[in-house]
Each structure stands twice: as structure tokens, then as C-alpha cells.
Design a protein around this motif. Structure first.
Motif, mmCIF file in Angstrom:
data_model
loop_
_atom_site.group_PDB
_atom_site.id
_atom_site.type_symbol
_atom_site.label_atom_id
_atom_site.label_comp_id
_atom_site.label_asym_id
_atom_site.label_seq_id
_atom_site.Cartn_x
_atom_site.Cartn_y
_atom_site.Cartn_z
ATOM 1 N N ASP A 265 0.827 -1.206 0.000
ATOM 2 C CA ASP A 265 0.000 0.000 0.000
ATOM 3 C C ASP A 265 0.860 1.255 0.000
ATOM 4 N N LYS A 266 2.171 1.090 -0.043
ATOM 5 C CA LYS A 266 3.063 2.262 -0.063
ATOM 6 C C LYS A 266 2.862 3.035 -1.369
ATOM 7 N N PRO A 267 3.168 4.342 -1.376
ATOM 8 C CA PRO A 267 3.119 5.102 -2.629
ATOM 9 C C PRO A 267 3.998 4.439 -3.699
ATOM 10 N N ILE A 268 3.502 4.462 -4.928
ATOM 11 C CA ILE A 268 4.220 3.834 -6.045
ATOM 12 C C ILE A 268 4.866 4.920 -6.896
ATOM 13 N N LEU A 269 6.167 4.759 -7.153
ATOM 14 C CA LEU A 269 6.896 5.746 -7.949
ATOM 15 C C LEU A 269 7.277 5.138 -9.290
ATOM 16 N N ILE A 270 7.192 5.982 -10.308
ATOM 17 C CA ILE A 270 7.406 5.540 -11.678
ATOM 18 C C ILE A 270 8.253 6.582 -12.390
ATOM 19 N N TYR A 271 9.464 6.209 -12.806
ATOM 20 C CA TYR A 271 10.190 7.120 -13.691
ATOM 21 C C TYR A 271 10.929 6.303 -14.741
ATOM 22 N N PRO A 272 10.210 6.015 -15.831
ATOM 23 C CA PRO A 272 10.749 5.179 -16.905
ATOM 24 C C PRO A 272 11.791 5.929 -17.729
ATOM 25 N N ASN A 273 12.532 5.157 -18.518
ATOM 26 C CA ASN A 273 13.369 5.792 -19.529
ATOM 27 C C ASN A 273 12.514 6.123 -20.753
ATOM 28 N N SER A 274 13.136 6.669 -21.767
ATOM 29 C CA SER A 274 12.382 7.081 -22.955
ATOM 30 C C SER A 274 11.969 5.892 -23.819
ATOM 31 N N GLY A 275 12.376 4.691 -23.406
ATOM 32 C CA GLY A 275 12.099 3.509 -24.217
ATOM 33 C C GLY A 275 13.223 3.181 -25.169
ATOM 34 N N GLU A 276 14.262 4.019 -25.212
ATOM 35 C CA GLU A 276 15.390 3.753 -26.102
ATOM 36 C C GLU A 276 16.230 2.603 -25.565
ATOM 37 N N SER A 277 16.894 1.921 -26.464
ATOM 38 C CA SER A 277 17.759 0.807 -26.089
ATOM 39 C C SER A 277 19.181 1.317 -25.865
ATOM 40 N N TYR A 278 19.857 0.723 -24.878
ATOM 41 C CA TYR A 278 21.239 1.097 -24.577
ATOM 42 C C TYR A 278 22.152 -0.054 -24.959
ATOM 43 N N ASP A 279 23.172 0.238 -25.730
ATOM 44 C CA ASP A 279 24.159 -0.763 -26.125
ATOM 45 C C ASP A 279 25.305 -0.699 -25.125
ATOM 46 N N ALA A 280 25.327 -1.667 -24.175
ATOM 47 C CA ALA A 280 26.318 -1.628 -23.092
ATOM 48 C C ALA A 280 27.734 -1.839 -23.615
ATOM 49 N N ASP A 281 27.888 -2.555 -24.725
ATOM 50 C CA ASP A 281 29.220 -2.782 -25.276
ATOM 51 C C ASP A 281 29.783 -1.499 -25.900
ATOM 52 N N THR A 289 15.000 4.514 -31.080
ATOM 53 C CA THR A 289 14.342 3.330 -30.528
ATOM 54 C C THR A 289 13.367 3.699 -29.415
ATOM 55 N N GLY A 290 13.270 4.995 -29.101
ATOM 56 C CA GLY A 290 12.410 5.407 -27.995
ATOM 57 C C GLY A 290 11.101 6.017 -28.454
ATOM 58 N N VAL A 291 10.361 6.579 -27.495
ATOM 59 C CA VAL A 291 9.097 7.239 -27.815
ATOM 60 C C VAL A 291 9.285 8.748 -27.672
ATOM 61 N N SER A 292 8.428 9.495 -28.330
ATOM 62 C CA SER A 292 8.486 10.956 -28.237
ATOM 63 C C SER A 292 7.969 11.405 -26.876
ATOM 64 N N ASP A 293 8.276 12.669 -26.523
ATOM 65 C CA ASP A 293 7.734 13.226 -25.286
ATOM 66 C C ASP A 293 6.213 13.127 -25.267
ATOM 67 N N GLN A 294 5.598 13.401 -26.422
ATOM 68 C CA GLN A 294 4.134 13.377 -26.496
ATOM 69 C C GLN A 294 3.603 11.978 -26.189
ATOM 70 N N ASP A 295 4.250 10.966 -26.770
ATOM 71 C CA ASP A 295 3.813 9.589 -26.509
ATOM 72 C C ASP A 295 4.099 9.193 -25.061
ATOM 73 N N PHE A 296 5.258 9.602 -24.546
ATOM 74 C CA PHE A 296 5.619 9.296 -23.161
ATOM 75 C C PHE A 296 4.556 9.845 -22.212
ATOM 76 N N VAL A 297 4.216 11.102 -22.415
ATOM 77 C CA VAL A 297 3.279 11.768 -21.508
ATOM 78 C C VAL A 297 1.865 11.211 -21.662
ATOM 79 N N SER A 298 1.562 10.656 -22.820
ATOM 80 C CA SER A 298 0.212 10.099 -23.013
ATOM 81 C C SER A 298 -0.058 8.935 -22.063
ATOM 82 N N TYR A 299 1.020 8.332 -21.537
ATOM 83 C CA TYR A 299 0.860 7.226 -20.590
ATOM 84 C C TYR A 299 0.534 7.714 -19.169
ATOM 85 N N VAL A 300 0.865 8.968 -18.873
ATOM 86 C CA VAL A 300 0.892 9.411 -17.477
ATOM 87 C C VAL A 300 -0.447 9.253 -16.771
#
Length: 337
Positions: A265-281, A289-300
Motif C-alpha cells: 500500500d506504499k506510494p508507487i513511484l514511476i520514472y521510466p526511460n524514454s524507451g530507447e535501447s542502450y548498447d552496453a558494449d 528506438t524510444g518514444v516521443s515526449d508526447q507519446d511518453f506523456v500520453s501514458y501518465v
């Protein structure tokens, strides 16, 4: 509810039930000209250009962030010592992370007091409000700088005592530096979550903390450990005042919130990345590979409808992302009966 838990409850109440977390730090520092090609990552700016860190914190406050996260995610005593710093110098650099964020908050408060309006013509938000400084503690994998915080695979020889020893002094120094809470971020496995919770008790740390995990399949945390079991660790600790997900693609977030709600029941925090992929190598983000600000915010609104109380962005999100989240949340609260 104890006094530590009440701090977050009161804070959320002041912000209408949902508060805004800031966005990506490292990518903004790079946009301002910082070179972060270093195992210290954004913490390198503590040495070379601390004014840039303060500038980015201010950018996020003026975009509507209610919580700013310090530049200490990849700042560890061990990492600084590898660079030739003494333990005292390393600890002072950790303290500096919190100091810079607190300075940014003070500057913001001064600007908001001097401003004739909460909103300026150039889109800045200068609204006097409660602002929290969250001292970031990245995982052991973040120190390794090999992408293992995105796998949680530390090897079979890893154990709880090693992790507690690795993090202990750093957590204590940050906690004593005057932040409002500690943000344990991008926690990739159950073992490290347990280590953090035990440290809060063993070191008698009396400021709130949050635990945020990351997921690459929308079901489990990145190591494959059960998200429910990880959240249960947070639920067992009164000093953990919020639990959630960061650095995870936006498309997975709604289902992850629903999973978290079954356990706490604790408050739930959400801070996703932009959806882009990171190449660790290659140590770079894969373009487009990510979403636009407009698409990101549409989820909020969907995230808040199912239970998110703290919403922001992680890697590759910007002050523009946070400003759009702020506006979405304010319009949402004004539309509520």
C-alpha cells in the motif's frame, strides 16, 4: 503510520496526491557540453563542472519537478579511490552531490519569491512549493560500469555481506549530508534490495528512502527475480516510504504498477526511460528506438489511474518531458471532482 512514513504522505498531500520527479541527468549534462565517457559517468562532473549539475537541477525545477535526484548514482567511494582520491576526498565528493542539489533548490526558491507569477512567458514554472532532494544510490552494477545493473547478474559468488560492505559508508555519508530522502535506484535483484533495507536498519538511518527496480520484460526485475518478492522486501521496511520502477520502457509500466499494488500500500513511484535501447558494449544509446515526449506523456494519466503517486523520467528524458508531465498532472487534478 510512523513519522518517517508520514513525511512522504504529507509531501504527496501538499502536491495533490501526485508529485513530479525530475528526468535524465547524464544526458542533460551531455547536452550542456559535459563529456561523460568515464566510469564515474555523471559523477565526473563533480570534478570538472559542478555548475553544470546545478544548472540541470534548476532546469528540472523550472520544468515543474518536485523531487530532484542528486548526481551520486555512479558516485562511490571505491570509484573515486580508483581515480586516486583519498577516502576523505571521496566522502566530500559524495557530500557535494547533495550540497549542489540543495543549492539549486535555494536558488529556485529565491527566483520563485521574486517572480510576479507562477508561470513565465518562456515556459518556466516558478511556483513556490515543497521540493525534496533525493540522494541517489545506484546499484553495485552501476559502479562496475559494465551494464550489469541492467542484468543483475553479479555472479554466483556474490553475497549479502559483500553488498552491504560495498554500500555501507556511502549510504551513511549521503544520509548525513542533508537530503530529504535516499533514492535506491535501478535495483536489479532481490539480494541488493535486502542489502539496502538491512543497511537502513543497521546504520540507524532516520530519513525516508525509496526502492525502485528495473524490468526488461514487464514482469520480473531484470535479474529474473520476482517483482512481487522484491516489493515485499520494501513493504517489510517502515523506512522505505515508496517503491516502484525506473529505467524501464514506458510500455511496461502499467502492468508493473498493477503487480506492485498487489503487494504493498506504499506510494508507487514511476520514472521510466524514454524507451530507447542502450548498447552496453558500445556505451551508447541506439538512436530512434524510444518514444516521443508526447507519446511518453500520453501514458501518465493511465499510470496515475492505476496507482502511481510519483511520476518522472529516467534516461533520455528531458526538462521538456518533465514540463509536459507537470502540465498533465495539474490539468488532471483540476479536472477531478
Amino acid at each position: 503510520m510512523g513519522p518517517i512514513e508520514a513525511r512522504m504522505s504529507d509531501f504527496l498531500g501538499e502536491h495533490g496526491g501526485v508529485a513530479v520527479i525530475d528526468g535524465g541527468l547524464a544526458t542533460e549534462l551531455e547536452r550542456h557540453g559535459a563529456d561523460l565517457n568515464d566510469p564515474l559517468w555523471s559523477a565526473k562532473c563533480l570534478l570538472t563542472s559542478p555548475h553544470l549539475i546545478r544548472t540541470v537541477h534548476l532546469d528540472y525545477l523550472e520544468a515543474g519537478a518536485d523531487i530532484i535526484i542528486t548526481a551520486s548514482y555512479q558516485a562511490t567511494i571505491q570509484g573515486f579511490e580508483v581515480k586516486g582520491f583519498s577516502q576523505d576526498e571521496s566522502e566530500n565528493l559524495l557530500r557535494k552531490c547533495v550540497e549542489i542539489a540543495r543549492e539549486a533548490r535555494d536558488i529556485y526558491y529565491s527566483r520563485s519569491c521574486e517572480s510576479a507569477s507562477d508561470y513565465t512567458g518562456d515556459g518556466r514554472i516558478l511556483k513556490h512549493r515543497s521540493i525534496m532532494v533525493a540522494a541517489s544510490v545506484g546499484s553495485y552494477g552501476a559502479y562496475l560500469a559494465d551494464g550489469s545493473e541492467y542484468s543483475g547478474c553479479y555472479g554466483d559468488a556474490m553475497d549479502m555481506e559483500f553488498l552491504k560492505t560495498f554500500h555501507r559508508r556511502r549510504v551513511k555519508v549521503l544520509a548525513d549530508s542533508g537530503p530529504d530522502l535516499i533514492a535506491f535506484e535501478t535495483v536489479p535483484n532481490k539480494l541488493e534490495a535486502q542489502a539496502f533495507v538491512q543497511l537502513l536498519e543497521e546504520e540507524d538511518i532516520n530519513i525516508p528512502a525509496w526502492l525502485s527496480f528495473n524490468s526488461k520484460d514487464g514482469v520480473n526485475v531484470v535479474s529474473g527475480d520476482s517483482l512481487s518478492e522484491c516489493v515485499a522486501i520494501a513493504e517489510s521496511c517502515k523506512k522505505i516510504v515508496a517503491v516502484g520502477i525506473n529505467c524501464t520502457p514506458p510500455r511496461f509500466i502499467r502492468d508493473l504498477i498493477l503487480s506492485i499494488k498487489k503487494v504493498t500500500d506504499k506510494p508507487i513511484l514511476i520514472y521510466p526511460n524514454s524507451g530507447e535501447s542502450y548498447d552496453a558494449d558500445r556505451k551508447e544509446w541506439v538512436q530512434n528506438t524510444g518514444v516521443s515526449d508526447q507519446d511518453f506523456v500520453s501514458y501518465v494519466n493511465k499510470w496515475c489511474e492505476v496507482g502511481a503517486s510519483l511520476v518522472g523520467g529516467c534516461c533520455r528524458t528531458t526538462p521538456n518531458t518533465i514540463r509536459a508531465i507537470y502540465r498533465t498532472l495539474r490539468s488532471r487534478s483540476s479536472a477531478l471532482p
